[in-house]
Each structure stands twice: as structure tokens, then as C-alpha cells.
Write a protein that holds these residues in place. Structure first.
Motif, short mmCIF file in Angstrom:
data_model
loop_
_atom_site.label_atom_id
_atom_site.label_comp_id
_atom_site.label_asym_id
_atom_site.label_seq_id
_atom_site.Cartn_x
_atom_site.Cartn_y
_atom_site.Cartn_z
N UNK A 1 6.96 3.65 3.42
CA UNK A 1 7.79 5.03 3.15
C UNK A 1 7.89 5.66 1.91
N UNK A 2 8.19 7.11 1.80
CA UNK A 2 7.80 8.39 1.64
C UNK A 2 8.89 8.03 0.77
N UNK A 3 9.56 7.68 -0.52
CA UNK A 3 10.53 7.78 -0.50
C UNK A 3 11.25 9.25 -1.75
N UNK A 4 10.00 9.89 -2.20
CA UNK A 4 10.29 11.11 -3.14
C UNK A 4 11.03 11.83 -2.40
N UNK A 5 10.43 13.20 -3.38
CA UNK A 5 11.02 14.16 -3.28
C UNK A 5 10.71 14.62 -1.85
N UNK A 6 11.53 15.63 -0.93
CA UNK A 6 10.58 15.93 0.41
C UNK A 6 9.43 15.08 0.74
N UNK A 7 9.32 13.84 0.45
CA UNK A 7 8.90 12.51 1.55
C UNK A 7 7.43 13.09 1.31
N UNK A 8 7.32 13.67 -0.19
CA UNK A 8 5.45 13.85 -0.96
C UNK A 8 4.27 12.44 -0.88
N UNK A 9 3.29 12.60 -0.92
CA UNK A 9 2.58 11.68 -1.07
C UNK A 9 2.96 11.19 -2.37
N UNK A 10 3.31 9.62 -2.17
CA UNK A 10 3.29 9.03 -3.64
C UNK A 10 1.74 8.99 -4.87
N UNK A 11 1.75 10.14 -5.36
CA UNK A 11 -0.05 10.43 -5.69
C UNK A 11 0.18 9.59 -6.88
N UNK A 12 0.69 9.51 -7.57
CA UNK A 12 1.20 8.50 -9.19
C UNK A 12 0.72 6.97 -9.08
N UNK A 13 1.25 6.76 -7.59
CA UNK A 13 0.77 5.23 -7.01
C UNK A 13 -0.41 5.39 -6.13
N UNK A 14 -0.79 6.13 -5.92
CA UNK A 14 -1.92 6.12 -5.04
C UNK A 14 -3.03 6.04 -5.99
N UNK A 15 -4.77 5.14 -5.61
CA UNK A 15 -5.41 4.30 -6.31
C UNK A 15 -6.62 4.25 -4.81
N UNK A 16 -7.76 5.11 -5.17
CA UNK A 16 -9.39 4.65 -3.68
C UNK A 16 -8.99 3.63 -3.49
N UNK A 17 -9.09 2.28 -4.34
CA UNK A 17 -8.95 1.41 -2.84
C UNK A 17 -7.82 1.67 -2.38
N UNK A 18 -6.66 2.20 -2.48
CA UNK A 18 -5.27 1.89 -1.28
C UNK A 18 -5.93 2.61 0.03
N UNK A 19 -7.17 3.62 0.47
CA UNK A 19 -7.22 4.48 1.11
C UNK A 19 -8.26 3.17 1.85
N UNK A 20 -8.87 3.17 2.43
CA UNK A 20 -9.65 2.02 3.24
C UNK A 20 -8.75 0.66 4.31
N UNK A 21 -8.77 0.15 3.24
CA UNK A 21 -7.32 -0.72 4.17
C UNK A 21 -5.97 0.58 4.92
N UNK A 22 -5.77 2.36 4.09
CA UNK A 22 -4.75 2.81 4.95
C UNK A 22 -5.51 2.68 6.50
N UNK A 23 -6.60 3.52 6.21
CA UNK A 23 -7.20 3.99 7.70
C UNK A 23 -7.53 2.45 8.51
N UNK A 24 -7.72 1.73 8.11
CA UNK A 24 -7.94 0.56 8.64
C UNK A 24 -6.74 0.57 9.31
N UNK B 1 0.56 -1.19 0.06
CA UNK B 1 0.02 -0.20 0.03
C UNK B 1 0.51 1.03 0.12
N UNK B 2 1.13 2.67 -0.64
CA UNK B 2 1.64 2.89 -1.72
C UNK B 2 1.23 3.92 -0.16
N UNK B 3 -0.01 4.25 0.48
CA UNK B 3 -0.20 4.95 1.27
C UNK B 3 0.76 4.86 3.01
N UNK B 4 0.97 3.77 2.67
CA UNK B 4 2.08 3.15 3.98
C UNK B 4 3.21 2.41 4.52
#
Length: 674
Positions: free
Chosen positions: A10-33, A5-8
Motif C-alpha cells: 500500500x502507498x501511504x504517502x501524501x496523495x498516495x504517490x508512488x514511494x519513489x525513494x524506496x523503489x529500485x529497478x529490481x522491484x519492477x520485474x516481480x511487480x509486473x509478474x 516490494x514497494x510497488x505492490x
């Protein structure tokens, strides 16, 4: 799951920005859990710690207990507001009761509160510094106000009330968005007559965004307001105004009137469970205003001169309408059209002629330049994937040090809720690590090639960037008091103060340049623009104060069974001029009903305006609106301080005293209104 899960991960991009290109809507619910599960484990460890309570093992530990959850929520809720999808809206509805239940679990954890209370009782001997003392005080206050001292049925009922409020607030917001997204009016070629090129271009872009041919009018403020200003077609203006005012009140599944009534009833119950006479009394206690009476006193001081000015203006506009051969009474859909005509006549100002000098890119450059001159900040564009193609990002530095990432998302679209706002995907803190913020400004400007702003649009741009500076310059240790985590009637001070630099002639001389030729705005046009600074303030002040007084009335006593009836009664008692409506009528008053943020607090813009007028005067008194010493004081005592002290103390440290209402009335040109 963490690795996949890209939300969970480590964020290794510039300035530890969220990896927006890798995130899908399906990632959010399990990440919240996962985030909730981790937070629950950490909270249980803190509450059940067999060691005596210390600031480090209780308060500091609480500050970091929800790190993963905060990271996931920072991404999701920004996207849910700025770029919603059906999946995100569904998840938002599902999360509302879950997140509320989790919050109640924490704040009503008796073992946890006992540790906080123990620290509070021993605070004098703990050797805390000023910031730690403040954070301890705020934690105790937050827990008590959330119901930590309630027991049995009262505690259970408080949790249920807050959970239901979370569900209703989400529904209210989504209903307004659905109504805004669901209405459009096709414009035939004949309907475009009299409209400036920029309005026609915006209507064409709106049609393209909706996949429709030709031109359409939508309920986006940056399109419908100029349509009401410029369209000579009174019949179309009436249709458009009616649709704008009917958001949330058109019947069916998206009607918010019953939702608002239930929210008000539950808020009253919540306040009384805690022993307060009303929700307003509860809500205002930690604010600068303190009491409903203080709020009403300020608003009524402004109401009388504003109404007098508006009524005088209405008589003039109605005369103009009669001169056009239209008999009868000036209506709300007439006001902006004739006010624009009057502005052209009296101030020789035509917005269509003004806008080519106020391109979005030029005004972004202006807001950055002012921040550089005041605070030494520099802005470098970043080429990095973001959550939407319209969004863009900059690295913010000072003397080579990384200060923040700033994201600007400026254009209206169907997936974005209306209005303009500032938020932080990540807030500044020093606890655990030196974390620098990721700050987002979201607006709803009409898209164009290039995008051209009205002067009000440019003011909105500066306003939201003032909030962004409050986040970017934050310099505190603890997340609880970071950035804009201040009293609601203080939070608008930095934003409204920053608007004043848009009125500085040298700023406009440098940056207000024609988008095609690069020529500066003609000096006579600039002079006329600044001379017209208080034009229309009767209207603007009346529509705002009317909304603030209705909000106060909703929460000051018993909750109304019929909010619309109370709204009508309050406006009648005030003597609201016929051709002016509330800025935000109850069914689409998202400030008040989409969460508790501005509930019983819409007045706060005006409370802060009392301070922002006085604060800018400090620069003027120094003889230089870019005075380095005054800017340094502003940063030290307000912009970098977050909520490290009570708002009154912070402002007094900056200015030496608290201000009166006179500067506000002068700034709005209302001192001489009877």
C-alpha cells in the motif's frame, strides 16, 4: 513479495504517490509478474462467471481487473521515458512481447467477448445511463478491432503480429535514444563566437551532464536549434544538422530503416486480417477524420499556401546568404541562421534579448495563473521525493478540494527521450473510489541558472499543460474514457487551444519579467513579439505537413519495401523546397514508429488546430478571453468529459457547430498565400 516490494505494498504517502525513494529497478520485474498474475485471475473469473452477463459483473469488473498492473505500469513507463537506465531499457524490451501477449489473451478471449456481445445485443433493455452505454460501445469496438472475432490461424497470426510490433516499436524508440545519447560535438572557444550567452551556458551544462570539460553540442532540440539559429560557423552548422538528421540512420545496431520497413509490413497485415483495405483505413475509422481521403484533403488545402510562402521566404534568405559572400544554394543548415537574422531585421526581435523575460519559473507561473482565471485551479508546491531531482510537484485544488497532483520534469538529460509529452501515472475515475489523477509534464529544455526559454519553448510548456488540464479536470466514472482517452485527432485540441493564452498581452505583461530585475517586458518588445506571431509559418507548416503526408502514404496502400525510397518519392511529388526537411524523417519518426499512437495519425495536430483556432475565437467573440461562461462550457463539454461521447458531439456541444479550415489558415498567416 507484496510486503517487500514497494510497488505492490500500500502507498501511504501524501496523495498516495508512488514511494519513489524506496523503489529500485529490481522491484519492477516481480511487480509486473504479480500484476499480470492478478489480472489473469480476475479476467478468468469474469469470463467464466456462471451468472448471466451484466454491466457490473462484466464491463465494470473489466475496468478494475488490472488495477495493480496499471499502478505498476504507470510508474515504470513514465520512468522508462523520462529517466531510463540500462536495467529499465532491458526490462522494457523484455516486457514488450509479454504485455502484448497479455493484451491478446484478453481481447481474443472468446468467452469474455461473448459476454460483451451479449450485453451489446441486449443494450436497449439494460437501463444503462449515457456513460455506461458509451463504455459498452467502446469495449465492443476495442475487442473487435483487436481481433476478437478472428478464429484459428488468423487469431494466432494476429497475436503474433501484435507481439512482434511491440518488440519492434520498443527497439525503434531505444535506437533513437541511443543515437541521441551517443553523439556530441566539443566546442572550442573559437566555436562559441556569435553564440548568445544562453546557448553557451546550455553547452556548458551539457558538457557537465556528460562529465566532459568545456562546452559540447548535443542533439537535444533545445540546444541544437538555437545553435543552428545563431552560429555563424556554417561548417559547424552543417555537421550538427547532418548528425541531427542521421538519428536512426547511421548504420550499425541502432539503424531503424529495416525496423520501420518491418513495422509497416506488419501493420498492413494486421489491418488486412481484420478486413480493411489498408492500415490507414483501419486506424482512421474511429477518429474524427474517418478516412485517408479526408486527411489528405485537409493537408493539401494547407500545403499549397504553405509551400508558396516557404518558397518566397527561401528566396529572401538565399539573397541574405549571397550578401554574406556565400554563393550557391540555401541549405537546410542555413535556414534557421538567416531566418533569425531576418526576424531581427524585420521585427526587431532578438531571441537573446527576449529570453531573459521568459524564465521557466515565470512561465510556469503564467500557465498556473491562466488555469486559475479560467477554471479556478490553485497550485501549491509539494516537498516530496520524486523519481529525479529535476522533477517537482504541486498539489492542484479548487475551492479547497483536491483535484490532482501535477509533476513537472522540464530539463534535458541523457536518460530522457527527446520531445515533450504529458502522461498520467494515475488517471481519474469514480468507479470503486474517487481516484484523483497524478499528471506528468515532461519537456527537454536546456538547463540554466536560471533556465531561460525561447518563445517556442514557452509555447511547448503551455501545450503540454493543456494536456495536463484535460487529465486534471476529468470527471467521469470509468477509466476507459478518462482524461485524454479520446480520438487521436481530438486529443490535441485542449493542448493547442491552451497555447493561445500565451499570446494574450495581459498574460505576458504580468508574467514575462526580466529574471534579474523583475522589470516587465518592454511594451514595444511585447508588441513586436506578438506582431511576429506568424513569422516563419511557411517553414513550420511545410516541415510538419510533409511529415504528415509521408506518414499517410506509408499506411494508405501497400507497405513499402523501402520506406526511405517512398519518403523520397512523396517529397519529390510534393515539391518540398530544397532547404526544408521533414520535421521527423522516417528513421527517427518516433510519433509514428514508437508504438501505434500517431501511426497514420500525425495529421491529427493539424486536424485539432482547425478546432483550436475556432475554439479560441469563442472566447474572443465573448469579448473576454477569460470569459467565465465560455470557460465553463469548455470544461463541461471537453476538458471534463473525456471520451464520454464521440469527439464531433463534444465539440458541437461546446461551439454549436464544427469548424472549417479558414481559421487555421488565418492563424498561421497563410490566407493570403498563393
Amino acid at each position: 513479495m507484496t510486503q517487500d516490494n514497494p510497488l505492490l505494498a500500500p502507498w501511504t504517502g501524501a496523495f498516495d504517490l508512488p514511494p519513489f525513494a524506496a523503489i529500485t529497478d529490481d522491484d519492477f520485474a516481480p511487480a509486473f509478474e504479480a500484476g499480470l498474475a492478478e489480472a489473469r485471475v480476475r479476467i478468468a473469473e469474469i469470463a467464466g462467471n456462471p451468472e448471466p452477463a451484466t454491466f457490473a459483473n462484466t464491463i465494470a469488473a473489466l475496468e478494475l481487473a488490472e488495477t495493480t498492473l496499471d499502478r505498476v505500469a504507470g510508474v515504470f513507463y513514465n520512468l522508462a521515458g523520462a529517466d531510463s537506465t540500462e536495467a529499465r531499457e532491458a526490462l522494457q524490451r523484455d516486457l514488450a512481447p509479454k504485455m502484448s501477449a497479455f493484451s491478446s489473451e484478453v481481447t481474443m478471449n472468446r468467452a469474455l467477448f461473448a459476454r460483451i456481445e451479449d450485453l451489446w445485443q441486449r443494450r436497449e433493455g439494460l437501463g444503462l445511463n449515457a456513460e455506461e452505454s458509451r463504455v459498452l460501445e467502446l469495449y465492443r469496438r476495442m475487442f473487435i478491432r483487436a481481433g476478437a472475432q478472428l478464429q484459428g490461424e488468423a487469431a494466432d497470426r494476429m497475436a503474433a503480429v501484435k507481439q512482434r510490433l511491440a518488440v519492434l516499436s520498443t527497439r525503434f524508440s531505444q535506437n533513437v535514444l541511443a543515437d541521441e545519447r551517443g553523439w556530441s560535438m566539443p566546442l572550442a572557444e573559437a566555436d562559441l563566437e556569435g553564440l548568445p550567452d544562453f546557448v553557451i551556458a546550455s553547452a556548458r551544462a551539457a558538457a557537465e551532464e556528460r562529465g566532459q570539460p568545456g562546452h559540447v553540442l548535443t542533439l537535444n532540440r533545445s540546444l541544437i536549434v538555437p545553435f543552428l539559429q545563431f552560429s555563424p560557423r556554417r561548417d559547424l552548422r552543417e555537421i550538427a544538422f547532418a548528425a541531427w538528421g542521421a538519428r536512426g540512420a547511421s548504420g550499425g545496431d541502432t539503424d531503424n530503416r529495416a525496423v520501420a520497413a518491418e513495422i509497416l509490413a506488419l501493420r498492413e497485415e494486421r489491418a488486412k486480417l481484420l478486413g480493411y483495405a489498408s492500415f490507414a483505413a483501419y486506424k482512421l475509422e474511429p477518429e474524427m477524420a474517418k478516412t485517408p481521403a479526408a486527411v489528405r484533403n485537409l493537408l493539401m488545402q494547407v500545403w499549397a499556401p504553405a509551400r508558396a510562402r516557404a518558397e518566397a521566404d527561401a528566396a529572401i534568405l538565399e539573397g541574405m546568404m549571397h550578401a554574406d559572400g556565400i554563393n550557391g544554394t540555401l541549405e537546410p543548415w542555413d535556414w534557421r541562421f538567416y531566418a533569425e537574422g531576418r526576424r531581427r531585421t524585420e521585427h526587431d526581435l532578438d531571441e537573446a534579448a527576449l529570453k531573459p523575460f521568459l524564465s521557466l519559473d515565470a512561465m510556469i507561473g503564467a500557465q498556473f495563473d491562466v488555469a486559475n482565471r479560467l477554471f479556478g485551479l490553485e497550485f501549491r508546491p509539494l516537498d516530496t521525493p520524486l523519481y529525479h531531482p529535476d522533477a517537482r510537484a504541486w498539489e492542484v485544488t479548487r475551492n479547497g478540494r483536491h483535484m490532482a497532483v501535477f509533476i513537472g520534469d522540464y530539463f534535458a538529460r541523457g536518460s530522457k527521450r527527446s520531445g515533450a509529452w504529458c502522461s498520467a501515472m494515475r488517471s481519474q475515475r469514480k468507479l470503486g473510489a474517487d481516484v484523483r489523477p497524478v499528471v506528468v509534464n515532461v519537456c527537454n529544455f536546456a538547463k540554466g541558472d536560471p533556465a531561460l526559454l525561447s518563445y517556442d519553448d514557452a509555447r511547448t510548456l503551455f501545450h503540454e499543460f493543456g494536456h495536463a488540464l484535460h487529465q486534471m479536470l476529468s470527471d467521469v466514472t470509468y477509466p476507459l474514457i478518462s482524461g485524454t482517452s479520446v480520438a487521436r485527432d481530438f486529443v490535441e485540441l485542449p493542448s493547442q487551444l491552451y497555447e493561445h493564452w500565451l499570446e494574450v498581452p495581459e498574460v505576458l505583461e504580468k508574467h514575462a519579467r526580466h529574471w534579474q530585475t523583475g522589470a516587465p517586458m518592454p511594451r514595444d518588445m511585447l508588441d513586436r513579439l506578438l506582431a511576429a506571431g506568424t513569422y516563419g509559418q511557411g517553414f513550420a507548416t511545410v516541415e510538419y505537413v510533409a511529415s504528415a503526408l509521408v506518414d499517410l502514404a506509408f499506411h494508405e496502400g501497400a507497405a513499402p519495401a523501402d520506406p526511405m525510397e517512398m519518403q523520397a518519392r512523396v517529397l519529390a511529388d510534393l515539391g518540398l523546397p530544397h532547404a526544408i526537411r521533414m520535421r521527423h524523417a522516417t528513421p527517427h519518426f518516433t510519433h509514428v514508429f514508437s508504438g501505434d499512437g500517431y501511426s497514420s495519425g500525425y495529421y491529427s495536430y493539424m486536424w485539432s488546430e482547425v478546432m483550436d483556432a475556432d475554439a479560441f475565437a469563442a472566447f474572443q467573440e465573448a469579448g473576454d478571453v477569460f470569459d467565465p461562461e465560455t470557460a465553463a462550457k469548455l470544461e463541461r463539454f471537453i476538458l471534463s468529459a473525456g471520451g464520454s461521447q464521440e469527439a464531433e458531439a463534444l465539440y458541437t456541444a461546446f461551439r454549436g457547430r464544427l469548424p472549417g479550415v479558414e481559421a487555421l489558415l488565418k492563424g498561421r498567416g497563410l490566407l493570403d498565400a498563393a
